[in-house]
Design a protein around this motif. Structure first.
Motif, PDB file in Angstrom:
ATOM      1  N   UNK A  64       0.825  -1.202   0.000  1.00  8.29           N
ATOM      2  CA  UNK A  64       0.000   0.000   0.000  1.00  8.29           C
ATOM      3  C   UNK A  64       0.859   1.251   0.000  1.00  8.29           C
ATOM      4  N   UNK A  65       1.907   1.251   0.820  1.00  4.27           N
ATOM      5  CA  UNK A  65       2.762   2.436   0.909  1.00  4.27           C
ATOM      6  C   UNK A  65       3.381   2.768  -0.443  1.00  4.27           C
ATOM      7  N   UNK A  71       8.052   6.200  -8.610  1.00  2.35           N
ATOM      8  CA  UNK A  71       9.317   5.463  -8.618  1.00  2.35           C
ATOM      9  C   UNK A  71      10.076   5.768  -9.908  1.00  2.35           C
ATOM     10  N   UNK A  72      11.389   5.831  -9.813  1.00  2.24           N
ATOM     11  CA  UNK A  72      12.205   6.102 -10.992  1.00  2.24           C
ATOM     12  C   UNK A  72      12.750   7.514 -10.987  1.00  2.24           C
ATOM     13  N   UNK A  73      13.704   7.742 -11.872  1.00  2.00           N
ATOM     14  CA  UNK A  73      14.434   9.008 -11.902  1.00  2.00           C
ATOM     15  C   UNK A  73      13.615  10.157 -12.486  1.00  2.00           C
ATOM     16  N   UNK A  74      12.727   9.859 -13.442  1.00  3.88           N
ATOM     17  CA  UNK A  74      12.053  10.921 -14.196  1.00  3.88           C
ATOM     18  C   UNK A  74      10.542  10.813 -14.038  1.00  3.88           C
ATOM     19  N   UNK A  75       9.972  11.687 -13.197  1.00  2.00           N
ATOM     20  CA  UNK A  75       8.537  11.626 -12.930  1.00  2.00           C
ATOM     21  C   UNK A  75       7.712  11.933 -14.173  1.00  2.00           C
ATOM     22  N   UNK A  76       8.299  12.633 -15.144  1.00  2.00           N
ATOM     23  CA  UNK A  76       7.540  12.957 -16.360  1.00  2.00           C
ATOM     24  C   UNK A  76       7.231  11.704 -17.183  1.00  2.00           C
ATOM     25  N   UNK A  77       7.939  10.619 -16.897  1.00  2.55           N
ATOM     26  CA  UNK A  77       7.701   9.369 -17.622  1.00  2.55           C
ATOM     27  C   UNK A  77       6.932   8.352 -16.786  1.00  2.55           C
ATOM     28  N   UNK A  78       6.510   8.744 -15.582  1.00  2.00           N
ATOM     29  CA  UNK A  78       5.682   7.866 -14.761  1.00  2.00           C
ATOM     30  C   UNK A  78       4.358   7.631 -15.484  1.00  2.00           C
ATOM     31  N   UNK A  99       4.928  15.720  -5.235  1.00  3.00           N
ATOM     32  CA  UNK A  99       4.627  14.287  -5.198  1.00  3.00           C
ATOM     33  C   UNK A  99       5.570  13.589  -4.231  1.00  3.00           C
ATOM     34  N   UNK A 100       5.217  12.369  -3.848  1.00  4.82           N
ATOM     35  CA  UNK A 100       6.093  11.540  -3.021  1.00  4.82           C
ATOM     36  C   UNK A 100       7.025  10.768  -3.938  1.00  4.82           C
ATOM     37  N   UNK A 101       8.321  10.880  -3.702  1.00  2.00           N
ATOM     38  CA  UNK A 101       9.337  10.290  -4.573  1.00  2.00           C
ATOM     39  C   UNK A 101      10.050   9.147  -3.862  1.00  2.00           C
ATOM     40  N   UNK A 102      10.177   8.024  -4.521  1.00  2.78           N
ATOM     41  CA  UNK A 102      11.011   6.915  -4.036  1.00  2.78           C
ATOM     42  C   UNK A 102      12.207   6.815  -4.972  1.00  2.78           C
ATOM     43  N   UNK A 103      13.413   7.056  -4.441  1.00  2.00           N
ATOM     44  CA  UNK A 103      14.584   7.039  -5.316  1.00  2.00           C
ATOM     45  C   UNK A 103      15.115   5.614  -5.505  1.00  2.00           C
ATOM     46  N   UNK A 104      16.077   5.403  -6.412  1.00  2.00           N
ATOM     47  CA  UNK A 104      16.581   4.056  -6.682  1.00  2.00           C
ATOM     48  C   UNK A 104      17.185   3.359  -5.472  1.00  2.00           C
ATOM     49  N   UNK A 105      17.610   4.142  -4.462  1.00  2.00           N
ATOM     50  CA  UNK A 105      18.169   3.553  -3.244  1.00  2.00           C
ATOM     51  C   UNK A 105      17.100   3.206  -2.215  1.00  2.00           C
ATOM     52  N   UNK A 109      11.157  10.711  -0.391  1.00  2.00           N
ATOM     53  CA  UNK A 109      11.326  12.155  -0.332  1.00  2.00           C
ATOM     54  C   UNK A 109       9.980  12.824  -0.604  1.00  2.00           C
ATOM     55  N   UNK A 110       9.748  13.947   0.060  1.00  2.00           N
ATOM     56  CA  UNK A 110       8.616  14.801  -0.258  1.00  2.00           C
ATOM     57  C   UNK A 110       9.146  15.831  -1.254  1.00  2.00           C
ATOM     58  N   UNK A 111       8.746  15.702  -2.504  1.00  2.00           N
ATOM     59  CA  UNK A 111       9.437  16.346  -3.621  1.00  2.00           C
ATOM     60  C   UNK A 111       8.504  17.220  -4.443  1.00  2.00           C
TER      61      UNK A 111
END
Length: 346
Positions: A64-65, A71-78, A99-105, A109-111
């Protein structure tokens, strides 16, 4: 030199916990289309625009979380969000999206990002620095939690001001400036981005305007009645909401004036899941601290104003001329101390 831009805050009403992200994006696209009809060139969306404000919930399911994050480097391609960026480019409108961002690691992040329609790409990213609330839920089951410290990491990108191309005709460029000419206040607009609680911290605004920022933009999700978070005595709901709205406008107006810059705030608001109330109050503010336009509802609403960035010059060159008036030799504690250290007792 007139440097006019028509700008807008795209306020977004209730988004429930089970909302389909694709449906939410369609709401954002409709706001963008309304902006195009009004010849708007910049639209600011709220913090964590794409989902309900999930940090209010204690979520134990990783599945759910994960759905609340991009997810991913480029949100424009989500896949769910790409249609919004495509529409922005098609309409020739720059957007700021939270948006809420989950980086590759695997870090959360609140981004927010600034997408330039003329460039067709993200030209700046900001990660929220001042995370409010707690890591563990409140003991009181009736409390509204604020668990950003649980789900997000404090931002690591600092406060980088940037220029946004394509918004002001005949902006000075490196290639067009003659040697010795002053370019102050004549180039492409200088922007800074914040997110929600960051707006309450004057250090963030000052760092941006030390880089010449003329417009500060930010989205927010602010609870209408969060006495547990404030640490104050419970108030009647209507009074608590009025106080929260007052403080939201206060920090925007005061910091716009003290830093001689325009500002745009955009709220996620309304009654999520019929239970969690968020204030509205999206607003566009002048460098003199005046509200030029503000939301009249707690629903999806476009707040529009035409601003002239040349109006920043009075404050930046007179009242708050940093080069002439700042006394940095006296500000040592600002970057050396976090908690309060009182003078010795008498």
């Amino acid at each position: 030199m007139s440097r006019q831009i028509t700008v807008a805050a795209a306020q977004v009403g209730a988004v429930h916990r089970d909302a389909d992200k694709k449906d939410t994006v369609q709401r954002l696209i409709r706001l963008l289309q309304k902006a195009a009809e009004k010849e708007v060139k910049l639209v600011v969306f709220p913090e964590c625009t794409l989902t309900t404000f999930f940090p209010r919930h204690f979520i134990e399911s990783q599945e759910e979380l994960d759905k609340y994050f991009e997810h991913g480097e480029d949100v424009t391609q989500s896949p769910d969000v790409k249609p919004l960026f495509d529409e922005a480019r098609s309409q020739g409108i720059d957007i700021v999206l939270g948006y809420a961002e989950r980086d590759p690691d695997g870090k959360g992040w609140n981004t927010c990002v600034y997408f330039s329609a003329s460039e067709g790409k993200v030209i700046s990213k900001y990660r929220k620095v001042h995370l409010p609330g707690t890591k563990e839920p409140f003991a009181d089951p009736a409390a509204t939690n604020q668990l950003e410290k649980r789900y997000f990491t404090p931002g690591n990108l600092g406060f980088p001001a940037f220029r946004a191309p394509g918004l002001v005709p005949d902006a000075a460029k490196q290639s067009t400036v003659k040697e010795g000419d002053s370019t102050t206040g004549k180039g492409d607009p200088i922007f800074g981005m914040l997110i929600c609680n960051d707006r309450r911290w004057p250090e963030a605004w000052r760092i941006y305007t030390l880089q010449g920022a003329e417009l500060i933009v930010f989205g927010f999700n602010t609870g209408a009645n969060m006495s547990h978070l404030w640490g104050s005595k419970p108030m009647p709901p209507d009074k608590a909401e009025a106080e929260a709205l007052f403080h939201s406008k206060l920090v925007q107006q005061a910091n716009s004036y003290m830093n001689a810059c325009f500002s745009i705030s955009s709220a996620r608001c309304g009654l999520d899941d019929g239970k969690y109330d968020l204030i509205g109050g999206s607003a566009i503010c002048s460098p003199e601290g005046h509200i030029l336009a503000e939301a009249k509802t707690k629903e999806d609403e476009l707040v529009v104003a035409k601003i002239d960035l040349s109006e920043c010059r009075q404050g930046k060159e007179k009242t708050f001329d940093y080069a002439r008036h700042r006394r940095i030799e006296t500000y040592g504690l600002i970057d050396k101390q976090t908690g309060v250290v009182e003078p010795d007792l008498l």
